[in-house]
Design a protein around this motif. Structure first.
Motif, short mmCIF file in Angstrom:
data_model
loop_
_atom_site.label_atom_id
_atom_site.label_comp_id
_atom_site.label_asym_id
_atom_site.label_seq_id
_atom_site.Cartn_x
_atom_site.Cartn_y
_atom_site.Cartn_z
N SER A 294 52.79 35.22 43.13
CA SER A 294 52.32 34.57 41.94
C SER A 294 51.60 35.46 41.28
O SER A 294 50.70 35.04 40.45
N TYR A 295 51.73 36.93 41.37
CA TYR A 295 50.90 37.77 40.71
C TYR A 295 49.43 37.55 40.71
O TYR A 295 48.78 37.01 39.67
N GLY A 296 48.94 37.46 42.04
CA GLY A 296 47.73 36.97 42.33
C GLY A 296 47.02 35.90 41.57
O GLY A 296 46.26 35.78 41.08
N TYR A 297 48.02 34.89 41.73
CA TYR A 297 47.91 33.33 41.40
C TYR A 297 48.11 33.15 39.83
O TYR A 297 48.01 32.06 39.35
N SER A 298 48.29 34.38 39.17
CA SER A 298 48.18 34.02 37.64
C SER A 298 49.40 33.41 37.05
O SER A 298 49.33 32.90 36.20
#
Lengths: 583, 583
Positions: A294-298
């Protein structure tokens, strides 16, 4: 069918019924008697070079065929395999791990046998496996073996996660009632209609009809829920912009006109960010929001505008409706969906782009990470299974525009380097079996493509030998960038611990016993190539493969200080830090 | 010494104080910051090809140096290593396993980070390790880090078994009080004199003085108790017939005139059986009676005539005296022992035989398992570390007559095939360090000798690359007998599951990056040989090695239906069973 059957035959009959055709594993003295039953049951035995590799291979096989079986011996074998089974748990691969354990006499007498700590404790390893499997059974009482096997296999199918069966050596040949085999193991029946389910359906439909700017986001657990056909249908009916996560990539046909690629959150283009930010509804299927997916939750959608379709529940605006198995609920949704009530947002016209193409650098220029994947893209073909290992390949593969009927296995959450080479063996075998059964669409001889870095390759290299022994049709692209570049990007730019030994990689097929050469009559062949420039790579890739299965290994040389664009920022940070430290 | 120190520096200072000079492991993103502290602390970083191999190597290193350290990353790394740590637990190798874990913020927020199951649970893997380590600590509170490190390392030393340290990435660089480092970590002090201890000593001495036909049996846990010097002394003073178990082999100087070899129980010669049956006292040290270390329990001494010296207790005639640490008790015994009160049994004159010699078959005859070990014996030399892998080598090595100052690592209880090649890397490195420190006696360049079968070699083959990278002085004897012959002897004589892929074994050194050739100036070289007959083998072995470290790899070809004499009975049974089945 005879009225009684041995426990081993019962188990293997069940696996055959569930479309398992090959069994992975390693022999060991507590499982040898069990192995006697494998081939007589029409199952192909794949003897792997070690148990971790066997577990990885079983995981790869399971992701294609929906179930796989792994046999190891007690203690040493099962512990060697445990990281592979943990990975299958983390990323939802349904592996049945069968452990041949010491005879009941030894266990009951607490005998100090080998592969134990000579302290009479035989339960330690099973206890360890409880942490990483969704069901466990010890088949020590013949009266309950059939029932335990059936319920354990069913749990494996339901959760699409590994299960653990301990089979004492002296139980293997005991006869039990064969009658249950006449009823196949299936997923539990659908739940009867309920007020809650009706409410959930109405709520979701209401969100769909009232949305002006919707999108679909497909994550990777969708495959485990068995809803890919339904998702394809939903995307086709709605024409809504359809995105995937990293894990979800290849869960939806990328040639759909409304397919948009991976939603990359903070790493997305401004255009994509604006697009997603403008949504008023995101239908998100099979969410699996680890930081690396998640691309660091982003890229996690805002709960307020999202409907999350989980394995047995649906979340709308923070409210959870339970006991809604994904497949049943989505089928009901599709049956009821009235396209005329939906908006047609202008964004849907934003088009699925062209396939990635020719690189901009001149043909004699050295290969670079960022362009490599765009360049390589055009050589992917319908029916390919593609595996991209954790590391630069796992980043680079995100921009592939996958052809129809292809499957991409890529790092998601477990990220155990070394996984992909054995997984290539398992996936390649599964692909061949599916193709032979008419269940795999491919214009050519189906091909398994592995993209892997040198550091990962070293971890599990011996499984190339099993690929050769199984005569699988594999294109192996070895990215030689002199060490753990992915780690250099994270930390320790100049540190020796990110270096690895320098192997003569292209000698691998010959060392592992492949016949070399381009031509030759019959038999399985390996050919090796090395490419440092675009011209060299193009020449290799343009070569006609023919219809015979073969191992084609290409060593692609890239700079150790190079990485795909998504890693470039990290790379530069580390480089700067190292430069500062040196001053 | 500064008054404060980082947690990482504290840990590595402790390891240096305890004579650890190299650290094995594999980098991973949760341990990269920790690795920054390794080399600045004067520790050599050995980057292994994978974590299981690193664990095996750490085990080998620990068996020579009395302590070793392994660093892996959280989840994927530690689980890959777990079978190696379990083996260290089973066979008493003191390995400190340090796991770099996610930062405390991630853990406390239950973040869905990679290398987890994305469910917020960070404790699973530590719980798994509780089953296979004698102490565990999570270094998450800087106030207690020093104390936890110290007590955990002490437990490792006391039990000579692995321990587990979890070190969150954000704790690595936190400064703590350095004062405790001024006091070294030691084994607990001796217990003060007690009535029980006096009674035990008197009881044992009484047994010793009253015995007419005694013997000494040395088992392998003796090494972990640190009593080898005392045992050597006891055997020398008493002149009693001194035997070992398989595990105990090389715990006592085999050139002692009263040394008798391995007591093989049911597999012993009639002469040996009669001898042991005639004993009225067996002093047994460090007992470890797994089935594989006791010829199916047949070599376990009769409790009625035995004194068992365990880690902290002594058993006489079934009675247990507790709280008697082996080293303390044995020292007290030696101090008090009056040789004039002991019988001199006639049997002590039965002599240590000649060194095994030349094989009887003609030089042009093919190599056979049974003669091979007798033949090879004469090439072993003082200062060698010899490793014989589970399988035919593990059986054959039992009849070596070991030269003084040599050490034999052999399969005992865990029997995880694939262990010995990485263990050769760890042991070879430890041997070199000990030699450099003047703590290893060897006339020549110290040499590490590995005898390994083809099936085992395939399991962990990539660690040959680390042996080459570390420039270790290794003689690798690869026994190519086309598959798992040891398993054929146990079950499945003709079964395909006991076959393995056929590799071009001698290509291994070149593939893994060694420079080949006999000559050449400076640098590390590998040379490869193949032997099918006694003449060919003799030629290879007679070759002058020189004083430079090198890798010498010999492929010894033997029949797949051949095995050492102790396995021949099993072999014939399986062959007969297969023949009957075919009819």
């Amino acid at each position: 069918m005879p009225s009684t059957i041995t426990v081993a035959d019962y188990l293997f009959t069940r696996l055959r019924q569930l479309n398992v055709e090959s069994v992975h594993g390693v022999p060991g003295d507590y499982n040898l008697s069990l192995l006697d039953y494998v081939e007589p049951n029409g199952l192909h035995w794949v003897g792997n070079a070690n148990e971790l590799n066997a577990a990885y291979a079983s995981d790869g096989y399971a992701r294609l065929k929906g179930l796989s079986a792994l046999i190891t011996t007690f203690g040493v074998g099962e512990l060697s395999a445990i990281n592979g089974i943990a990975g299958a748990y983390a990323e939802l691969a349904p592996v049945v791990h069968i452990v041949g354990t010491p005879a009941r006499k030894s266990q009951q007498e607490r005998a100090k046998v080998h592969h134990t700590f000579a302290d009479g404790d035989f339960q330690r390893f099973a206890l360890m496996y409880r942490h990483i499997t969704v069901a466990q059974a010890e088949l020590s009482d013949p009266r309950t073996c059939a029932q335990l096997i059936d319920s354990t296999l069913q749990q494996c199918l339901i959760h699409s996660r590994p299960v653990y069966l301990a089979l004492p050596a002296d139980v293997v040949g005991i006869r039990i009632d064969a009658t249950p085999l006449q009823t196949s193991i299936e997923l539990p029946r659908s739940l009867p209609p309920s007020v809650d389910a009706e409410t959930a359906l109405a709520t979701v439909l209401d969100r769909i009809y009232s949305s002006q700017r919707p999108m679909i986001l497909v994550d990777g657990e969708s495959r485990a829920y068995g809803i890919l056909t339904e998702l394809q249908q939903l995307s086709t009916i709605t024409h809504w912009s359809t995105w995937t996560t990293i894990f979800g990539k290849s869960c939806i046909d990328e040639s759909l006109p409304n397919f948009r690629g991976i939603w990359k959150g903070s790493a997305a283009s401004q255009h994509d960010k604006d697009f997603v930010k403008g949504r008023d509804l995101i239908l998100c299927f099979g969410p699996h929001f680890s930081n690396t997916n998640s691309y660091g939750y982003s890229s996690v959608p805002d709960a307020k505008i999202s409907v999350h379709f989980m394995q047995t529940s649906v979340q709308v605006d923070g409210q959870t409706f339970r006991d809604l198995p994904a497949k049943q609920f989505l089928s009901a949704l599709l049956a009821k969906l009235d396209p005329s009530k939906m908006t047609k947002s202008p964004e849907e016209v934003v088009l699925n782009g062209e396939k990635n193409g020719i690189p901009s650098p001149p043909g004699s220029a050295p290969l670079t990470q960022d362009h490599f994947y765009k360049f390589f893209d055009k050589y992917l073909r319908s029916g390919d299974v593609i595996l991209a290992e954790t590391g630069t390949a796992g980043h680079g593969c995100r921009d592939f525009k996958l052809p129809p009927h292809s499957l991409l296995l890529k790092p998601t959450t477990w990220l155990s380097i070394g996984y992909m080479l054995p997984a290539t063996q398992g996936a390649g075998l599964a692909q061949r079996e599916l193709h032979a059964a008419g269940r795999w669409s491919a214009a050519h001889q189906p091909r398994t493509v592995l993209l892997i870095g040198d550091g990962s390759f070293q971890m599990t290299v011996q499984e190339l030998s099993t690929i050769i022994r199984e005569k699988l049709n594999v294109l192996l692209v070895l990215i030689n960038n002199d060490g753990y570049t992915i780690e250099r990007c994270l930390h320790g730019w100049n540190q020796g611990y990110n270096d690895i030994a320098r192997w003569k990689y292209l000698q691998a097929p010959a060392f592992f016993g492949a016949n070399e050469g381009q031509g030759g009559e019959g038999g399985y062949r390996a050919s090796t190539y090395r490419a440092e420039t675009w011209d060299e790579l193009e020449k290799v890739m343009a070569e006609e493969d023919g219809e015979e299965p073969k191992l084609k290994m290409v060593e692609v040389v890239m700079d150790r200080e190079d990485a795909p664009i998504t890693l470039k920022g990290l790379l530069q940070q580390q480089k700067d830090a190292a430069a500062v430290a040196q001053k």
